[in-house]
Structure formats: structure tokens, C-alpha cells
Design a protein around this motif. Structure first.
Motif, PDB file in Angstrom:
ATOM      1  N   SER A 176      40.082   6.448   0.724  1.00 51.89           N
ATOM      2  CA  SER A 176      39.131   7.422   0.186  1.00 51.89           C
ATOM      3  C   SER A 176      37.730   7.145   0.709  1.00 51.89           C
ATOM      4  N   ALA A 177      37.325   5.881   0.697  1.00 54.16           N
ATOM      5  CA  ALA A 177      36.004   5.527   1.214  1.00 54.16           C
ATOM      6  C   ALA A 177      35.902   5.839   2.707  1.00 54.16           C
ATOM      7  N   ALA A 178      36.954   5.514   3.438  1.00 57.03           N
ATOM      8  CA  ALA A 178      36.954   5.792   4.877  1.00 57.03           C
ATOM      9  C   ALA A 178      36.930   7.290   5.132  1.00 57.03           C
ATOM     10  N   ALA A 179      37.648   8.045   4.329  1.00 57.72           N
ATOM     11  CA  ALA A 179      37.672   9.498   4.507  1.00 57.72           C
ATOM     12  C   ALA A 179      36.288  10.083   4.276  1.00 57.72           C
ATOM     13  N   GLU A 180      35.574   9.586   3.281  1.00 59.23           N
ATOM     14  CA  GLU A 180      34.226  10.083   3.028  1.00 59.23           C
ATOM     15  C   GLU A 180      33.303   9.757   4.189  1.00 59.23           C
ATOM     16  N   SER A 181      33.369   8.534   4.702  1.00 59.12           N
ATOM     17  CA  SER A 181      32.481   8.164   5.807  1.00 59.12           C
ATOM     18  C   SER A 181      32.852   8.922   7.080  1.00 59.12           C
ATOM     19  N   VAL A 182      34.138   9.097   7.318  1.00 63.19           N
ATOM     20  CA  VAL A 182      34.568   9.862   8.500  1.00 63.19           C
ATOM     21  C   VAL A 182      34.136  11.320   8.354  1.00 63.19           C
ATOM     22  N   SER A 183      34.283  11.851   7.164  1.00 59.88           N
ATOM     23  CA  SER A 183      33.863  13.232   6.913  1.00 59.88           C
ATOM     24  C   SER A 183      32.364  13.383   7.117  1.00 59.88           C
ATOM     25  N   ASP A 184      31.591  12.425   6.596  1.00 61.01           N
ATOM     26  CA  ASP A 184      30.135  12.474   6.777  1.00 61.01           C
ATOM     27  C   ASP A 184      29.762  12.377   8.252  1.00 61.01           C
ATOM     28  N   ALA A 185      30.424  11.490   8.974  1.00 58.96           N
ATOM     29  CA  ALA A 185      30.139  11.335  10.402  1.00 58.96           C
ATOM     30  C   ALA A 185      30.506  12.600  11.175  1.00 58.96           C
ATOM     31  N   ALA A 186      31.640  13.188  10.844  1.00 63.85           N
ATOM     32  CA  ALA A 186      32.049  14.422  11.523  1.00 63.85           C
ATOM     33  C   ALA A 186      31.078  15.557  11.221  1.00 63.85           C
ATOM     34  N   MET A 187      30.619  15.636   9.978  1.00 62.99           N
ATOM     35  CA  MET A 187      29.661  16.675   9.614  1.00 62.99           C
ATOM     36  C   MET A 187      28.350  16.471  10.367  1.00 62.99           C
ATOM     37  N   ALA A 188      27.875  15.231  10.452  1.00 61.19           N
ATOM     38  CA  ALA A 188      26.632  14.952  11.171  1.00 61.19           C
ATOM     39  C   ALA A 188      26.772  15.297  12.653  1.00 61.19           C
ATOM     40  N   ALA A 189      27.917  14.946  13.243  1.00 59.29           N
ATOM     41  CA  ALA A 189      28.140  15.269  14.659  1.00 59.29           C
ATOM     42  C   ALA A 189      28.191  16.774  14.872  1.00 59.29           C
ATOM     43  N   ALA A 190      28.846  17.493  13.973  1.00 56.46           N
ATOM     44  CA  ALA A 190      28.923  18.953  14.103  1.00 56.46           C
ATOM     45  C   ALA A 190      27.544  19.578  13.965  1.00 56.46           C
ATOM     46  N   LEU A 191      26.754  19.097  13.021  1.00 51.74           N
ATOM     47  CA  LEU A 191      25.393  19.630  12.855  1.00 51.74           C
ATOM     48  C   LEU A 191      24.530  19.307  14.076  1.00 51.74           C
ATOM     49  N   ALA A 192      24.686  18.127  14.648  1.00 51.09           N
ATOM     50  CA  ALA A 192      23.921  17.767  15.847  1.00 51.09           C
ATOM     51  C   ALA A 192      24.299  18.661  17.019  1.00 51.09           C
ATOM     52  N   ARG A 193      25.604  18.913  17.184  1.00 49.57           N
ATOM     53  CA  ARG A 193      26.035  19.818  18.265  1.00 49.57           C
ATOM     54  C   ARG A 193      25.513  21.223  18.046  1.00 49.57           C
ATOM     55  N   ALA A 194      25.568  21.671  16.806  1.00 46.62           N
ATOM     56  CA  ALA A 194      25.081  23.018  16.506  1.00 46.62           C
ATOM     57  C   ALA A 194      23.586  23.116  16.747  1.00 46.62           C
ATOM     58  N   ALA A 195      22.852  22.066  16.384  1.00 45.70           N
ATOM     59  CA  ALA A 195      21.403  22.077  16.601  1.00 45.70           C
ATOM     60  C   ALA A 195      21.090  22.049  18.091  1.00 45.70           C
ATOM     61  N   ALA A 196      21.879  21.306  18.865  1.00 45.21           N
ATOM     62  CA  ALA A 196      21.641  21.241  20.309  1.00 45.21           C
ATOM     63  C   ALA A 196      21.997  22.560  20.985  1.00 45.21           C
ATOM     64  N   ASP A 197      23.041  23.201  20.519  1.00 43.92           N
ATOM     65  CA  ASP A 197      23.483  24.464  21.115  1.00 43.92           C
ATOM     66  C   ASP A 197      22.639  25.645  20.668  1.00 43.92           C
ATOM     67  N   ALA A 198      22.162  25.624  19.457  1.00 46.96           N
ATOM     68  CA  ALA A 198      21.411  26.760  18.914  1.00 46.96           C
ATOM     69  C   ALA A 198      19.948  26.657  19.330  1.00 46.96           C
ATOM     70  N   PRO A 199      19.397  27.721  19.894  1.00 47.49           N
ATOM     71  CA  PRO A 199      17.984  27.698  20.274  1.00 47.49           C
ATOM     72  C   PRO A 199      17.103  27.798  19.039  1.00 47.49           C
ATOM     73  N   ASP A 200      15.849  27.353  19.190  1.00 51.10           N
ATOM     74  CA  ASP A 200      14.933  27.459  18.075  1.00 51.10           C
ATOM     75  C   ASP A 200      14.399  28.890  17.976  1.00 51.10           C
ATOM     76  N   ASP A 201      13.582  29.177  16.975  1.00 48.27           N
ATOM     77  CA  ASP A 201      13.097  30.544  16.714  1.00 48.27           C
ATOM     78  C   ASP A 201      12.240  31.074  17.853  1.00 48.27           C
ATOM     79  N   ALA A 202      11.417  30.233  18.440  1.00 46.30           N
ATOM     80  CA  ALA A 202      10.540  30.690  19.529  1.00 46.30           C
ATOM     81  C   ALA A 202      11.359  31.093  20.744  1.00 46.30           C
TER      82      ALA A 202
END
Length: 149
Positions: A81-107
Motif C-alpha cells: 500500500s505504501a509503495a503503491a501510494e509512492s508509485v502513484s505519486d511519482a507517476a502523477m508528478a511525471a505525467a504533470l511534468a510531461r503535460a507542462a512540458a508539452d503544453a505551451p504557456d498562455d503567451a
């Protein structure tokens, strides 16, 4: 000549009481069974006691094994359970980082939209400027009609 069978029949147990039968000795079946079975049953009592002790020890050992297995299973579930939470958190952070890198800013989005609008309207503006310039050139090159001859 006397045969063994005839000789042994003399010692054959005979039922008592009852009708007179062929010669023999009276049989006490209860005493015979007791005399024959008592030593065997005594040995079986000790075997039965040993079996009871073995069974009790096996039950205690099985209970210990079951308790140890349950504790280990709980530990594995908690760790997973602890490992699943940390893996889930890491996967979420990686997905958000990829999305932020792929998505252009407002300007960047605004500049891209402005370029698209400019590219769409540019031909119309060019035609207007060209038409105005031709009209101005035509007006300059035309003879002056307001001047007196």
C-alpha cells in the motif's frame, strides 16, 4: 492312527452351559478375550497417548505458523500500500511534468492565435493596399481637369 486334527479337537473350546457336546474343555470366552486383548490394549493406550501429544503439538505449531503467516501477509499488504501510494505519486508528478512540458504557456498560445488571424487576413489587406496604391497612382497620373486651359 490318531490324526492331529482329532487330537486338537480334544482341546477345542466347548460352550458352557448348554447341551452336552463332544468331549472338550469348557470355554470362558470373556476371560480368553481379556487375557488376549489386555496387553495389546495397554500398548494401544500408550500409542494413543503419544498420538494425542503429537496432535496437540501439531495444532500448536499450525497455530503459530498461521499467526506468523497472517502477520507476514499484513506486513506485505502495508508495504504494498505504501509503495503503491509512492508509485502513484511519482507517476502523477511525471505525467504533470510531461503535460507542462508539452503544453505551451498562455503567451505562446496568444501569439500563435494572433499569427493565425494575421495569416488569414493578410491577403485581404494586401489587396486593399494594392488597390489604394493604384488608385492614388491613377489620380496622380491623370490630367488636371480643374486647371484652366
Amino acid at each position: 492312527m490318531l490324526r492331529w486334527r482329532d487330537f486338537l479337537d480334544k482341546f477345542r473350546p466347548a460352550g458352557a452351559p448348554g447341551a452336552a457336546g463332544p468331549h472338550g474343555v469348557p470355554a470362558d470366552r470373556a476371560a480368553e478375550a481379556a487375557a488376549e486383548l489386555t496387553p495389546l490394549l495397554r500398548r494401544l493406550d500408550t500409542v494413543q497417548d503419544a498420538a494425542d501429544r503429537l496432535r496437540a503439538e501439531a495444532e500448536r505449531q499450525a497455530e503459530r505458523i498461521r499467526a506468523d503467516g497472517l502477520a507476514e501477509a499484513r506486513s506485505i499488504v502495508e508495504t504494498a500500500s505504501a509503495a503503491a501510494e509512492s508509485v502513484s505519486d511519482a507517476a502523477m508528478a511525471a505525467a504533470l511534468a510531461r503535460a507542462a512540458a508539452d503544453a505551451p504557456d498562455d503567451a505562446t498560445v496568444a501569439v500563435a492565435a494572433l499569427r493565425t488571424r494575421a495569416d488569414e487576413r493578410l491577403p485581404e489587406y494586401v489587396q486593399r493596399v494594392v488597390a489604394r496604391a493604384r488608385a492614388d497612382l491613377d489620380a496622380l497620373s491623370a490630367p488636371d481637369r480643374t486647371a484652366a486651359p
